[in-house]
Motif scaffolding. Sequence first.
Motif, PDB file in Angstrom:
ATOM      1  N   LEU A  83     119.810  66.549  32.793  1.00 22.81           N
ATOM      2  CA  LEU A  83     121.279  66.649  32.328  1.00 22.81           C
ATOM      3  C   LEU A  83     121.672  67.938  33.059  1.00 22.81           C
ATOM      4  CD1 LEU A  83     123.421  65.960  30.286  1.00 22.81           C
ATOM      5  CD2 LEU A  83     122.129  67.394  28.638  1.00 22.81           C
ATOM      6  N   LYS A  84     121.022  69.146  33.382  1.00 25.64           N
ATOM      7  CA  LYS A  84     121.690  70.111  33.966  1.00 25.64           C
ATOM      8  C   LYS A  84     121.729  69.933  35.536  1.00 25.64           C
ATOM      9  CE  LYS A  84     118.514  72.971  31.864  1.00 25.64           C
ATOM     10  NZ  LYS A  84     117.675  73.893  31.787  1.00 25.64           N
ATOM     11  N   GLU A  85     120.796  68.925  36.218  1.00 28.04           N
ATOM     12  CA  GLU A  85     121.149  68.757  37.552  1.00 28.04           C
ATOM     13  C   GLU A  85     122.136  67.690  37.801  1.00 28.04           C
ATOM     14  OE1 GLU A  85     116.221  69.012  38.456  1.00 28.04           O
ATOM     15  OE2 GLU A  85     117.204  66.906  38.387  1.00 28.04           O
ATOM     16  N   GLU A  86     122.548  66.789  36.984  1.00 27.79           N
ATOM     17  CA  GLU A  86     123.393  65.828  37.074  1.00 27.79           C
ATOM     18  C   GLU A  86     124.784  66.165  36.642  1.00 27.79           C
ATOM     19  OE1 GLU A  86     122.373  61.745  35.758  1.00 27.79           O
ATOM     20  OE2 GLU A  86     120.412  62.110  36.683  1.00 27.79           O
ATOM     21  N   MET A  87     124.878  66.707  35.250  1.00 28.40           N
ATOM     22  CA  MET A  87     126.095  66.939  34.576  1.00 28.40           C
ATOM     23  C   MET A  87     126.420  68.389  34.400  1.00 28.40           C
ATOM     24  SD  MET A  87     126.963  64.007  34.341  1.00 28.40           S
ATOM     25  CE  MET A  87     128.673  63.967  33.392  1.00 28.40           C
ATOM     26  N   GLY A  88     125.710  69.166  34.913  1.00 25.36           N
ATOM     27  CA  GLY A  88     125.880  70.762  35.089  1.00 25.36           C
ATOM     28  C   GLY A  88     125.826  71.326  33.555  1.00 25.36           C
ATOM     29  N   PHE A  89     125.391  70.929  32.465  1.00 26.85           N
ATOM     30  CA  PHE A  89     125.308  71.803  31.283  1.00 26.85           C
ATOM     31  C   PHE A  89     123.786  71.191  30.612  1.00 26.85           C
ATOM     32  CE2 PHE A  89     127.245  67.618  29.964  1.00 26.85           C
ATOM     33  CZ  PHE A  89     126.642  67.164  28.998  1.00 26.85           C
ATOM     34  N   ASP A  90     123.597  71.962  29.642  1.00 21.67           N
ATOM     35  CA  ASP A  90     122.492  71.896  28.745  1.00 21.67           C
ATOM     36  C   ASP A  90     122.907  71.946  27.281  1.00 21.67           C
ATOM     37  OD1 ASP A  90     119.703  71.589  28.044  1.00 21.67           O
ATOM     38  OD2 ASP A  90     119.303  73.714  28.105  1.00 21.67           O
ATOM     39  N   CYS A  91     122.016  71.018  26.487  1.00 20.81           N
ATOM     40  CA  CYS A  91     122.161  71.262  25.171  1.00 20.81           C
ATOM     41  C   CYS A  91     120.978  70.604  24.342  1.00 20.81           C
ATOM     42  CB  CYS A  91     123.461  70.216  24.720  1.00 20.81           C
ATOM     43  SG  CYS A  91     123.284  68.369  24.739  1.00 20.81           S
ATOM     44  N   ALA A  92     120.936  70.666  23.184  1.00 16.84           N
ATOM     45  CA  ALA A  92     119.768  70.138  22.353  1.00 16.84           C
ATOM     46  C   ALA A  92     119.926  68.777  22.334  1.00 16.84           C
ATOM     47  CB  ALA A  92     119.851  70.873  21.045  1.00 16.84           C
ATOM     48  N   LEU A  93     118.619  68.177  22.359  1.00 17.31           N
ATOM     49  CA  LEU A  93     118.512  66.773  22.327  1.00 17.31           C
ATOM     50  C   LEU A  93     117.948  66.326  20.956  1.00 17.31           C
ATOM     51  CD1 LEU A  93     117.951  66.136  26.180  1.00 17.31           C
ATOM     52  CD2 LEU A  93     120.153  65.808  24.818  1.00 17.31           C
ATOM     53  N   LEU A  94     118.034  65.201  20.492  1.00 15.03           N
ATOM     54  CA  LEU A  94     117.207  64.560  19.610  1.00 15.03           C
ATOM     55  C   LEU A  94     116.869  63.123  19.795  1.00 15.03           C
ATOM     56  CD1 LEU A  94     119.860  64.920  16.576  1.00 15.03           C
ATOM     57  CD2 LEU A  94     117.712  66.506  16.874  1.00 15.03           C
ATOM     58  N   PRO A  95     115.555  62.821  19.668  1.00 15.27           N
ATOM     59  CA  PRO A  95     115.042  61.583  19.964  1.00 15.27           C
ATOM     60  C   PRO A  95     115.613  60.395  18.761  1.00 15.27           C
ATOM     61  CG  PRO A  95     113.551  62.827  18.869  1.00 15.27           C
ATOM     62  CD  PRO A  95     114.660  64.037  19.057  1.00 15.27           C
ATOM     63  N   VAL A  96     116.052  59.498  19.389  1.00 19.23           N
ATOM     64  CA  VAL A  96     116.149  58.242  18.515  1.00 19.23           C
ATOM     65  C   VAL A  96     115.656  57.081  18.611  1.00 19.23           C
ATOM     66  CG1 VAL A  96     118.704  59.471  18.155  1.00 19.23           C
ATOM     67  CG2 VAL A  96     118.412  57.790  20.278  1.00 19.23           C
ATOM     68  N   GLY A  97     114.531  57.233  19.409  1.00 23.46           N
ATOM     69  CA  GLY A  97     113.780  56.006  19.569  1.00 23.46           C
ATOM     70  C   GLY A  97     113.399  55.523  20.931  1.00 23.46           C
ATOM     71  N   ASN A  98     112.863  54.643  21.225  1.00 20.07           N
ATOM     72  CA  ASN A  98     112.317  54.285  22.590  1.00 20.07           C
ATOM     73  C   ASN A  98     112.449  52.602  22.590  1.00 20.07           C
ATOM     74  OD1 ASN A  98     109.591  53.459  21.983  1.00 20.07           O
ATOM     75  ND2 ASN A  98     109.551  55.609  21.407  1.00 20.07           N
ATOM     76  N   ILE A  99     112.674  52.220  23.937  1.00 19.95           N
ATOM     77  CA  ILE A  99     112.779  50.821  24.356  1.00 19.95           C
ATOM     78  C   ILE A  99     111.925  50.606  25.624  1.00 19.95           C
ATOM     79  CG2 ILE A  99     114.641  50.229  22.966  1.00 19.95           C
ATOM     80  CD1 ILE A  99     116.147  50.012  25.341  1.00 19.95           C
ATOM     81  N   THR A 100     111.316  49.274  25.618  1.00 24.79           N
ATOM     82  CA  THR A 100     110.609  49.151  27.046  1.00 24.79           C
ATOM     83  C   THR A 100     111.718  47.966  27.636  1.00 24.79           C
ATOM     84  OG1 THR A 100     108.516  49.620  26.229  1.00 24.79           O
ATOM     85  CG2 THR A 100     108.790  48.310  28.205  1.00 24.79           C
ATOM     86  N   TYR A 101     111.972  47.943  28.815  1.00 26.64           N
ATOM     87  CA  TYR A 101     112.656  46.633  29.466  1.00 26.64           C
ATOM     88  C   TYR A 101     112.330  46.703  30.960  1.00 26.64           C
ATOM     89  CZ  TYR A 101     115.517  51.152  30.723  1.00 26.64           C
ATOM     90  OH  TYR A 101     115.971  52.454  31.010  1.00 26.64           O
ATOM     91  N   ARG A 102     112.567  45.683  31.486  1.00 26.59           N
ATOM     92  CA  ARG A 102     112.385  45.534  32.804  1.00 26.59           C
ATOM     93  C   ARG A 102     113.613  44.707  33.482  1.00 26.59           C
ATOM     94  NH1 ARG A 102     107.814  44.459  36.249  1.00 26.59           N
ATOM     95  NH2 ARG A 102     108.323  42.852  37.934  1.00 26.59           N
ATOM     96  N   VAL A 103     114.308  45.631  34.346  1.00 24.62           N
ATOM     97  CA  VAL A 103     115.463  44.905  35.091  1.00 24.62           C
ATOM     98  C   VAL A 103     115.416  45.039  36.572  1.00 24.62           C
ATOM     99  CG1 VAL A 103     116.904  45.283  32.674  1.00 24.62           C
ATOM    100  CG2 VAL A 103     117.037  46.871  34.530  1.00 24.62           C
ATOM    101  N   ALA A 104     116.272  44.143  37.010  1.00 29.29           N
ATOM    102  CA  ALA A 104     116.261  44.471  38.722  1.00 29.29           C
ATOM    103  C   ALA A 104     117.696  45.324  38.861  1.00 29.29           C
ATOM    104  CB  ALA A 104     116.528  42.956  39.263  1.00 29.29           C
ATOM    105  N   VAL A 105     117.369  46.271  39.619  1.00 34.00           N
ATOM    106  CA  VAL A 105     118.647  47.234  39.928  1.00 34.00           C
ATOM    107  C   VAL A 105     118.828  47.030  41.367  1.00 34.00           C
ATOM    108  CG1 VAL A 105     117.943  48.831  38.203  1.00 34.00           C
ATOM    109  CG2 VAL A 105     116.900  49.006  40.261  1.00 34.00           C
ATOM    110  N   SER A 106     118.239  46.275  42.274  1.00 34.86           N
ATOM    111  CA  SER A 106     118.717  46.047  43.768  1.00 34.86           C
ATOM    112  C   SER A 106     117.966  44.554  43.824  1.00 34.86           C
ATOM    113  CB  SER A 106     118.354  46.952  44.456  1.00 34.86           C
ATOM    114  OG  SER A 106     116.968  47.193  45.002  1.00 34.86           O
ATOM    115  N   PRO A 107     118.199  44.100  45.162  1.00 35.25           N
ATOM    116  CA  PRO A 107     117.384  42.863  45.598  1.00 35.25           C
ATOM    117  C   PRO A 107     115.850  43.330  45.503  1.00 35.25           C
ATOM    118  CG  PRO A 107     119.467  43.033  46.784  1.00 35.25           C
ATOM    119  CD  PRO A 107     119.296  44.286  46.028  1.00 35.25           C
ATOM    120  N   THR A 108     115.570  44.447  45.846  1.00 35.49           N
ATOM    121  CA  THR A 108     114.017  44.750  45.977  1.00 35.49           C
ATOM    122  C   THR A 108     113.474  45.628  44.991  1.00 35.49           C
ATOM    123  OG1 THR A 108     114.609  46.763  47.568  1.00 35.49           O
ATOM    124  CG2 THR A 108     114.292  44.332  48.484  1.00 35.49           C
TER     125      THR A 108
END
Length: 183
Positions: A83-108
């Motif tokens: 969050l700091k590296e990408e968006m330049g700020f920090d804040c408290a984070l709350l967990p809301v669950g998890n999911i598992t997935y498999r998706v293609a993000v490019s041809p390879t």
Amino acid sequence: MSTEKMILVDSQDRPIGEGEKIATHLEGLLHRAFSVFIFNPAGELLLQRRAKSKYHSGGLWANTCCGHPRPGETSVDGARRRLKEEMGFDCALLPVGNITYRVAVSPTMVEHEFDHLYIGLFSGQPRANPAEVESWQWLRLESIQRQLARRPETFAAWFITIMEKSRSLRPESWHNQLLSSVS
């Protein structure tokens, strides 16, 4: 980046080894990940458009930030780091669950993730890193859902998957969870 290590996991999120980032995505190996969804006090979600120079999914819209914890790093610590590296700020984070997935993000490349979902509340202006983020915007979930229906090709594959699969986690209630956690 190709030497960056990721945590390989089994279907129960138990670590089973480490993998190099690019190789893990090329082979579609299940690995630990996190996705962060930051809301402002008005209930809008902060979306980012990934920098075109990213190794996959450049120029596509996605959630506030996402990434992979490093070996020895907790998921929430990795999420706050990115969050700091990408968006330049920090804040408290709350967990809301998890999911598992498999998706293609490019041809390879494939994102095969055991994804920890976090929410946070932020009222300032992001200072996005241009190497990571081309642009950003605050939008209500209803507007995002309409855009996903009309123009899915403008969104990262994992964001579409998370929004579809997380309905059982009730993302429309996440903003209220945040407000009640700070009061």
